[in-house]
Scaffold this active site. Structure first.
Site, PDB file in Angstrom:
ATOM      1  N   HIS A 259       0.831  -1.201   0.000  1.00 46.40           N
ATOM      2  CA  HIS A 259       0.000   0.000   0.000  1.00 46.40           C
ATOM      3  C   HIS A 259       0.874   1.262   0.000  1.00 46.40           C
ATOM      4  O   HIS A 259       0.705   2.160  -0.832  1.00 46.40           O
ATOM      5  CB  HIS A 259      -0.917  -0.027   1.237  1.00 46.40           C
ATOM      6  CG  HIS A 259      -1.847   1.140   1.331  1.00 46.40           C
ATOM      7  ND1 HIS A 259      -3.156   1.087   0.896  1.00 46.40           N
ATOM      8  CD2 HIS A 259      -1.667   2.389   1.812  1.00 46.40           C
ATOM      9  CE1 HIS A 259      -3.733   2.260   1.099  1.00 46.40           C
ATOM     10  NE2 HIS A 259      -2.856   3.071   1.662  1.00 46.40           N
ATOM     11  N   GLU A 260       1.821   1.321   0.928  1.00 42.41           N
ATOM     12  CA  GLU A 260       2.679   2.510   1.011  1.00 42.41           C
ATOM     13  C   GLU A 260       3.603   2.615  -0.200  1.00 42.41           C
ATOM     14  O   GLU A 260       3.950   3.721  -0.626  1.00 42.41           O
ATOM     15  CB  GLU A 260       3.475   2.508   2.316  1.00 42.41           C
ATOM     16  CG  GLU A 260       2.622   2.526   3.583  1.00 42.41           C
ATOM     17  CD  GLU A 260       1.596   3.643   3.632  1.00 42.41           C
ATOM     18  OE1 GLU A 260       1.826   4.710   3.017  1.00 42.41           O
ATOM     19  OE2 GLU A 260       0.528   3.452   4.263  1.00 42.41           O
ATOM     20  N   HIS A 263       1.768   4.592  -2.723  1.00 43.87           N
ATOM     21  CA  HIS A 263       1.923   6.041  -2.475  1.00 43.87           C
ATOM     22  C   HIS A 263       3.324   6.513  -2.873  1.00 43.87           C
ATOM     23  O   HIS A 263       3.491   7.543  -3.522  1.00 43.87           O
ATOM     24  CB  HIS A 263       1.706   6.349  -0.989  1.00 43.87           C
ATOM     25  CG  HIS A 263       0.268   6.288  -0.540  1.00 43.87           C
ATOM     26  ND1 HIS A 263      -0.724   7.046  -1.119  1.00 43.87           N
ATOM     27  CD2 HIS A 263      -0.337   5.577   0.450  1.00 43.87           C
ATOM     28  CE1 HIS A 263      -1.884   6.810  -0.507  1.00 43.87           C
ATOM     29  NE2 HIS A 263      -1.678   5.909   0.447  1.00 43.87           N
ATOM     30  N   GLU A 289      -4.734   7.763  -3.037  1.00 49.03           N
ATOM     31  CA  GLU A 289      -5.258   6.514  -2.495  1.00 49.03           C
ATOM     32  C   GLU A 289      -5.566   5.518  -3.613  1.00 49.03           C
ATOM     33  O   GLU A 289      -5.447   4.301  -3.416  1.00 49.03           O
ATOM     34  CB  GLU A 289      -6.517   6.802  -1.656  1.00 49.03           C
ATOM     35  CG  GLU A 289      -6.947   5.664  -0.762  1.00 49.03           C
ATOM     36  CD  GLU A 289      -6.019   5.410   0.430  1.00 49.03           C
ATOM     37  OE1 GLU A 289      -5.062   6.179   0.654  1.00 49.03           O
ATOM     38  OE2 GLU A 289      -6.256   4.407   1.129  1.00 49.03           O
TER      39      GLU A 289
END
Lengths: 494, 494
Positions: A259-260, A263, A289
């Protein structure tokens, strides 16, 4: 230098200072000595004061007035659009109100943490009431209107420019019944197996680093560390991400990392020509997101990639108590009954968001008193999730956002999922044989597609224009819902 | 708020920003991704510009003019003394000259590194000539005089307020013949044994952490990391230190750690009431070095402490090839013929400094042309050390200081040793049975004595007043020389 060049030179320095402030946050969450917290608060206050003074510097208004937009190229016009929007928002909020909010939310965050630890909503309610009142005032000042819808939209616009609560309401109204039904249907079926085995932290971190690399995160321009809450910080050539390890649950570490990485890769992919300018960051919270979600879910939790990850996990941890890749795929996608937004799966996550969206709009509109928030939360939770909240730390005290005044932020998470659904559908059309890559841990074609369509543009386009151009269709919740019903229908044999 | 309060509020924010800038330096040397160097240069430039603007802010001059010194307590007067000195120094240097120096030294540092790598002094000489010319101009502007002595003193005053080159010259003239003679006598005797054994990096770092704790470094308000060059960064509640590991030489790591712990403990011990004020830092470079040196040498390389460290090292690394604590003591204090200042022992270190002091004064005075520096260096080195320099990287290109314009900095290292000599003599009078503590690794009484006499005062007193009050006698090189002759006379059986 003409006015535009002066503006950009000034902004360049402001952006560099903002990077420093962001890194101070990274430092605080990863390496700061524990006893330095009070001094750190002073340091934050000092650099925030410098940034605030620059954002409201009268020279900026003068230069903006002088700039001839028509003489600029599209990049220059986009730069001015960002600067002008920030200046106008800042100028509309009286200095006294801004500093009142800063002081109050700093105190409210501490009271929230205490109230959550003690499961005592009543101890938090009075200061939350003040936060709501001040944020309402701030929204009204920015909107130059006291109409409830306009006030909330002004707050939302700070996170997702160009989106209105009405747009979101229509979208969420279409999503909610289908997600509630899908959730209920899945949870009626037998639960997939969980993991068994030993998951020591260094092995989790080694695999996390491999995943980061697999998804294209550039450690020459970033780093991966451990922190209590996973996050991504920084832009340009210094984009750092964090994850955490739980000895019982390696997926927490691995999927937080992916997830990170989403980003982080977004920030790393932005055109270097935009570095330290207003365009040198992701287009909005929702677009950001969308990248973290598509990396984590549509790619990272796909059947093809799960097969590759299953092998890597057995290499790292030995027997997982799971007999094949299909079972592993069901495990990484299993639904569990739970109270906590951040632990929710793809199906339930948006239901958590929608209830926050409705409740925070009601709070800002004055239709819901803070004193009634806990009851309203618990009623809504039971309606959507089918079971009762047992304590406030599992209910309306679970998230930090409202304590620090982040009203209008929550819906960008769901919007990110919607964007990701559209992007994923378009990506699969463009790359029909993508699964063959994913099955071998090759993410390059998928991430390059995203880089080209979304990431490299930074803040050049308005969020909705960016996504619509990338997807080739108007923004719609339908691709996400179709994907979820198809995927979880198959997993749960509905 | 009156003018004094306004000044202090402004200064508080400036000090907080300076802490942030310092931590950015720590970050760069420890955790920064390699690819972030260019962006980091922009970030440094941005925060330095903010700090420079604050230091030359006209409000500060106005407030200073309004302050009634007589109405202040001694602490307030000391604050004003620091602020006034900084403002006056900054005001005397024309903006154009300051930024010319900043740009030139940034370039010169790169050229120096290249020249050192290529052992090519001629490639560095032209830009060093420009640096010398600009620093001469800067010194003359601060001194408001072109007289050579005044110019150098103005530069020196930036690092060691209240000390003049004449004072240092007298002191160094008394030191040089005795140190040259002591060095020659020791090196004529048989060399003590060196270490043998395996020294893996994690074990070195574990012992380094134990040493840091033993000397009273507070890791709740600091941290120890690895870096290419050991350093200390930060003040108040966030004071970080670094060390390095060399697989063949654990003393490099361990004594670098004790040295930096001395710097770090000094900052940590300053009265918290001075935090984020001009008094919240060490009194001068020389006083700072006195603390790092007394921790490292007079305490860390004492016979009593060496006995304790010998046992700890055998616990960590097994057999060291050294048969007892006496032999170990001789090993940690052995003299070796060498070119490099940073690797020098207690006897030879000051000889390295004195030659730099004489050469840099001659450069600033114009008595020595940069073109002749290499030859002058090599002549002086052979005169004091008895052997010839083989290449510029072992000679006049070994230190970064001159490339970045640090003229007047070198002598503070030797002055720190002189201060440490006086402090150590007084400490031994006050704590006659200290060796019994040191032999058991108990540093508390020694470090408390230093904390009370020196460290807690921060910048309250002028450096020489602080040291004279702590020692109870005028500053003199005699205690250091007596200590060195006695200690090394015994070790080398002279």
């Amino acid at each position: 230098m003409n006015a535009f060049e002066k503006l950009m030179a000034f902004q360049h320095q402001t952006e560099a200072l903002a990077q420093i402030a962001g890194r101070l946050g990274w430092d605080q969450e990863t390496v700061m000595p524990r006893g330095a917290a009070d001094q750190r608060a002073e340091e934050f206050a000092a650099i925030e004061a410098v940034l605030h003074a620059r954002r409201t510097d009268p020279h900026v208004r003068d230069w903006l007035a002088e700039v001839d937009d028509a003489a600029l190229d599209p990049v220059g016009r986009a730069q001015i659009r960002h600067i002008r929007r920030d200046v106008e928002r800042a100028a509309r909020v009286p200095e006294a109100l801004a500093s009142q909010i800063a002081r109050l939310t700093s105190r409210a965050q501490g009271l929230w943490a205490e109230a959550r630890a003690n499961d005592d909503f009543a101890a938090f309610a009075p200061i939350l009431e003040q936060v709501v009142a001040l944020k309402r005032e701030e929204g009204a000042a920015i909107a130059q209107s006291a109409r409830a819808g306009a006030v909330y939209d002004a707050l939302l616009d700070g996170f997702e420019p160009g989106t209105s609560a009405d747009d979101l309401e229509r979208m969420f109204a279409a999503m909610r019944p289908r997600l509630v039904a899908l959730r209920a249907a899945c949870l009626e079926r037998p639960a997939p197996d969980g993991l068994s085995g030993q998951f020591d932290a260094p092995a989790q971190m080694r695999l996390a680093r491999r995943l980061a690399e697999t998804f294209g995160y550039d450690t020459m321009r970033g780093r991966l560390d451990k922190a209590v809450h996973p996050f991504s910080a920084g832009s340009g050539a210094d984009v750092r991400i964090t994850t955490r390890t739980d000895p019982d649950d390696p997926f927490n570490c691995l999927y937080s990392t992916i997830h990170e990485v989403g980003h982080g890769c977004y920030e790393q992919a932005i055109d270097p020509a935009y570095a330290l300018t207003p365009l040198g960051q992701g287009a909005s919270m929702g677009v950001h997101e969308s990248q973290s979600r598509i990396y984590e879910n549509q790619l990272g939790r796909s059947r093809a990639f799960a097969g590759w990850l299953f092998d890597r996990m057995r290499e790292s941890f030995g027997d997982l108590g799971i007999h094949d890749a299909d079972a592993f795929y069901r495990t990484v996608n299993r639904l569990r009954q739970g109270y906590i937004r951040t632990e929710a799966d793809e199906v339930q996550y948006n239901l958590h968001i929608m209830m926050r969206f409705d409740l925070e709009r009601a709070l800002i509109a004055g239709d819901l008193a803070v004193a009634d928030l806990e009851a309203a939360w618990n009623d809504r939770f039971e309606a959507d999730f089918g079971f009762a909240v047992d304590k406030p730390s599992n209910g309306c005290l679970q998230d930090v956002h409202w304590s620090v005044g982040l009203f209008g932020y929550f819906p960008t998470y769901a919007l990110g999922n919607v964007y990701a659904g559209g992007l994923h559908q378009a990506m699969r059309v463009a790359l029909p044989d993508l699964d063959a890559d994913l099955a071998e841990g090759r993410l390059a074609r998928a991430t390059e597609w995203l880089r080209d369509r979304v990431q490299r543009h930074g803040g050049l386009h308005e969020p909705s224009q960016l996504i619509e151009a990338a997807v080739g269709a108007p923004i719609s919740e339908a691709p996400l819902l179709d994907y979820l019903e198809q995927k979880f229908g198959a997993i749960y044999m509905l």
